[in-house]
Structure formats: structure tokens, C-alpha cells
Design a protein around this motif. Structure first.
Motif, PDB file in Angstrom:
ATOM      1  N   VAL A  17       0.844  -1.204   0.000  1.00  0.00           N
ATOM      2  CA  VAL A  17       0.000   0.000   0.000  1.00  0.00           C
ATOM      3  C   VAL A  17       0.880   1.255   0.000  1.00  0.00           C
ATOM      4  CG1 VAL A  17      -1.706   1.337   1.308  1.00  0.00           C
ATOM      5  CG2 VAL A  17      -1.964  -1.141   1.089  1.00  0.00           C
ATOM      6  N   ALA A  18       1.997   1.209   0.708  1.00  0.00           N
ATOM      7  CA  ALA A  18       2.899   2.361   0.798  1.00  0.00           C
ATOM      8  C   ALA A  18       3.811   2.509  -0.416  1.00  0.00           C
ATOM      9  CB  ALA A  18       3.757   2.250   2.060  1.00  0.00           C
ATOM     10  N   ASP A  19       3.822   1.541  -1.313  1.00  0.00           N
ATOM     11  CA  ASP A  19       4.683   1.552  -2.496  1.00  0.00           C
ATOM     12  C   ASP A  19       4.010   2.357  -3.610  1.00  0.00           C
ATOM     13  OD1 ASP A  19       6.249   1.042  -4.718  1.00  0.00           O
ATOM     14  OD2 ASP A  19       6.199  -1.139  -4.501  1.00  0.00           O
ATOM     15  N   GLU A  20       4.514   3.569  -3.863  1.00  0.00           N
ATOM     16  CA  GLU A  20       3.899   4.465  -4.849  1.00  0.00           C
ATOM     17  C   GLU A  20       3.835   3.847  -6.242  1.00  0.00           C
ATOM     18  OE1 GLU A  20       6.380   5.354  -2.795  1.00  0.00           O
ATOM     19  OE2 GLU A  20       5.486   6.861  -1.480  1.00  0.00           O
ATOM     20  N   SER A  21       4.768   2.946  -6.582  1.00  0.00           N
ATOM     21  CA  SER A  21       4.763   2.342  -7.920  1.00  0.00           C
ATOM     22  C   SER A  21       3.567   1.407  -8.130  1.00  0.00           C
ATOM     23  CB  SER A  21       6.067   1.575  -8.171  1.00  0.00           C
ATOM     24  OG  SER A  21       6.136   0.417  -7.356  1.00  0.00           O
ATOM     25  N   ARG A  22       2.890   1.020  -7.056  1.00  0.00           N
ATOM     26  CA  ARG A  22       1.697   0.171  -7.171  1.00  0.00           C
ATOM     27  C   ARG A  22       0.430   1.002  -7.395  1.00  0.00           C
ATOM     28  NH1 ARG A  22       1.941  -5.120  -6.228  1.00  0.00           N
ATOM     29  NH2 ARG A  22       3.905  -5.967  -5.476  1.00  0.00           N
ATOM     30  N   TRP A  23       0.553   2.329  -7.382  1.00  0.00           N
ATOM     31  CA  TRP A  23      -0.560   3.237  -7.634  1.00  0.00           C
ATOM     32  C   TRP A  23      -0.417   3.737  -9.062  1.00  0.00           C
ATOM     33  CZ3 TRP A  23      -4.413   4.274  -4.076  1.00  0.00           C
ATOM     34  CH2 TRP A  23      -4.211   3.745  -2.797  1.00  0.00           C
ATOM     35  N   THR A  24      -1.216   3.159  -9.977  1.00  0.00           N
ATOM     36  CA  THR A  24      -1.096   3.477 -11.399  1.00  0.00           C
ATOM     37  C   THR A  24      -2.454   3.852 -11.989  1.00  0.00           C
ATOM     38  OG1 THR A  24      -1.507   1.225 -12.211  1.00  0.00           O
ATOM     39  CG2 THR A  24       0.765   1.768 -11.580  1.00  0.00           C
ATOM     40  N   THR A  25      -2.429   4.299 -13.230  1.00  0.00           N
ATOM     41  CA  THR A  25      -3.668   4.659 -13.919  1.00  0.00           C
ATOM     42  C   THR A  25      -4.417   3.428 -14.428  1.00  0.00           C
ATOM     43  OG1 THR A  25      -2.407   5.000 -15.957  1.00  0.00           O
ATOM     44  CG2 THR A  25      -2.850   6.951 -14.599  1.00  0.00           C
ATOM     45  N   THR A  26      -3.863   2.235 -14.222  1.00  0.00           N
ATOM     46  CA  THR A  26      -4.525   0.993 -14.619  1.00  0.00           C
ATOM     47  C   THR A  26      -5.601   0.646 -13.591  1.00  0.00           C
ATOM     48  OG1 THR A  26      -2.470   0.201 -15.596  1.00  0.00           O
ATOM     49  CG2 THR A  26      -4.179  -1.447 -15.153  1.00  0.00           C
ATOM     50  N   PRO A  27      -6.876   0.573 -14.007  1.00  0.00           N
ATOM     51  CA  PRO A  27      -7.940   0.224 -13.056  1.00  0.00           C
ATOM     52  C   PRO A  27      -7.660  -1.127 -12.389  1.00  0.00           C
ATOM     53  CG  PRO A  27      -8.888   1.067 -15.076  1.00  0.00           C
ATOM     54  CD  PRO A  27      -7.407   0.865 -15.333  1.00  0.00           C
ATOM     55  N   ASN A  28      -8.091  -1.244 -11.129  1.00  0.00           N
ATOM     56  CA  ASN A  28      -7.818  -2.456 -10.360  1.00  0.00           C
ATOM     57  C   ASN A  28      -9.001  -3.429 -10.310  1.00  0.00           C
ATOM     58  OD1 ASN A  28      -9.550  -1.207  -8.525  1.00  0.00           O
ATOM     59  ND2 ASN A  28      -7.905  -0.606  -7.142  1.00  0.00           N
ATOM     60  N   GLY A  29     -10.116  -3.083 -10.933  1.00  0.00           N
ATOM     61  CA  GLY A  29     -11.264  -3.985 -10.977  1.00  0.00           C
ATOM     62  C   GLY A  29     -12.132  -3.975  -9.733  1.00  0.00           C
ATOM     63  N   HIS A  30     -11.814  -3.105  -8.767  1.00  0.00           N
ATOM     64  CA  HIS A  30     -12.601  -3.027  -7.542  1.00  0.00           C
ATOM     65  C   HIS A  30     -13.519  -1.808  -7.586  1.00  0.00           C
ATOM     66  CE1 HIS A  30     -10.453  -6.208  -5.508  1.00  0.00           C
ATOM     67  NE2 HIS A  30      -9.317  -5.677  -5.948  1.00  0.00           N
ATOM     68  N   SER A  31     -14.613  -1.901  -6.881  1.00  0.00           N
ATOM     69  CA  SER A  31     -15.534  -0.780  -6.757  1.00  0.00           C
ATOM     70  C   SER A  31     -15.120   0.020  -5.518  1.00  0.00           C
ATOM     71  CB  SER A  31     -16.964  -1.294  -6.609  1.00  0.00           C
ATOM     72  OG  SER A  31     -17.844  -0.217  -6.441  1.00  0.00           O
ATOM     73  N   CYS A  32     -14.523   1.162  -5.741  1.00  0.00           N
ATOM     74  CA  CYS A  32     -14.083   2.011  -4.630  1.00  0.00           C
ATOM     75  C   CYS A  32     -15.299   2.700  -4.027  1.00  0.00           C
ATOM     76  CB  CYS A  32     -13.069   3.033  -5.123  1.00  0.00           C
ATOM     77  SG  CYS A  32     -11.624   2.267  -5.922  1.00  0.00           S
ATOM     78  N   ASN A  33     -15.323   2.823  -2.708  1.00  0.00           N
ATOM     79  CA  ASN A  33     -16.452   3.428  -2.007  1.00  0.00           C
ATOM     80  C   ASN A  33     -15.943   4.125  -0.756  1.00  0.00           C
ATOM     81  OD1 ASN A  33     -16.345   1.462   0.211  1.00  0.00           O
ATOM     82  ND2 ASN A  33     -17.067   0.003  -1.307  1.00  0.00           N
ATOM     83  N   PRO A  34     -16.786   4.803  -0.034  1.00  0.00           N
ATOM     84  CA  PRO A  34     -16.332   5.567   1.139  1.00  0.00           C
ATOM     85  C   PRO A  34     -15.872   4.745   2.341  1.00  0.00           C
ATOM     86  CG  PRO A  34     -18.472   6.355   0.385  1.00  0.00           C
ATOM     87  CD  PRO A  34     -18.181   5.084  -0.347  1.00  0.00           C
ATOM     88  N   THR A  35     -16.018   3.412   2.312  1.00  0.00           N
ATOM     89  CA  THR A  35     -15.584   2.594   3.435  1.00  0.00           C
ATOM     90  C   THR A  35     -14.066   2.560   3.473  1.00  0.00           C
ATOM     91  OG1 THR A  35     -17.542   1.240   3.153  1.00  0.00           O
ATOM     92  CG2 THR A  35     -15.802   0.339   4.520  1.00  0.00           C
ATOM     93  N   SER A  36     -13.480   2.900   4.595  1.00  0.00           N
ATOM     94  CA  SER A  36     -12.021   3.014   4.685  1.00  0.00           C
ATOM     95  C   SER A  36     -11.371   1.796   5.318  1.00  0.00           C
ATOM     96  CB  SER A  36     -11.656   4.283   5.462  1.00  0.00           C
ATOM     97  OG  SER A  36     -11.968   5.417   4.706  1.00  0.00           O
TER      98      SER A  36
END
Length: 118
Positions: free
Chosen positions: A42-61
């Protein structure tokens, strides 16, 4: 005719704001592509890309999912750690249910508003 004038004024106001701020007002979304149960991923910035991850993001943290950023915060298609650096913190239900991102630094002035998931 009044509607047309209002539309021209509205579009001009946004264009003026872009020129004034020096950047586009439309963000790009980066998605977390990794294991949200693994804090180092989660802390690895290279894992945050413009490629969708297939999950439905929502307000639950509970688990990392997506983050709106400015296009200038990217290095290629991934988040630039010099612009936005992150760490991971346990989600709302605790570390056993996943980790969410927490900004720790970087030179970007983009507000840090991650959208997590359950």
C-alpha cells in the motif's frame, strides 16, 4: 441567448482558473494494484497506477483502492514518489481487514483524498 451567454462565461471562468493556477483542474485517478492486506505494498507508490484495479471504490475506509491526483503527480503511468510519498495505516476495521494510504510528504500541492473500499 441568456443561457448561451452564461455557458460562455462559465467555460471562460474555468479556463481562466486553469491559466491562473498553471495546471489543469481535471484530476486523473490512480488505482492501487496490489494486496491491501500488505502495508508495504500500500505504501509503495509504484503500485498506484492509472490501470484500473477492478474493484468498486467506495467511502468505506478498510482497504486501499484509488486516489485522484493531478497529472503532474505521475511519472509515466505511476504515482511519482517525489510528488506524493505515502505510508500505510490500518483501515477503519483494523490491520486484519486491510491498510489505507496516508500521505507522508512530497512536493505536490494536490489535496490527498484517497477513496478506499470495504
Amino acid at each position: 441567448m441568456i443561457l448561451g451567454g452564461a455557458m460562455i462565461f462559465g467555460f471562460s471562468a474555468f479556463k481562466g482558473a486553469e491559466v491562473y493556477s498553471g495546471k489543469k483542474l481535471v484530476p486523473v485517478t490512480v488505482y492501487f494494484n496490489g494486496d491491501p492486506l500488505n502495508a508495504s505494498q500500500v505504501a509503495d507508490e509504484s503500485r498506484w497506477t492509472t490501470t484500473p484495479n477492478g474493484h468498486s471504490c467506495n467511502p468505506t475506509s478498510n482497504k486501499a483502492c484509488s486516489l485522484p491526483v493531478d497529472n503532474s503527480d505521475l511519472s509515466g503511468s505511476a504515482l511519482d514518489p517525489a510528488k506524493i510519498s505515502m505510508d500505510a495505516t490500518p483501515g477503519a476495521a483494523g490491520a486484519a481487514s486491510g491498510y489505507i494510504p496516508e500521505r507522508t510528504g512530497g512536493s505536490s500541492s494536490t489535496p490527498f483524498n484517497p477513496v478506499n473500499r470495504n
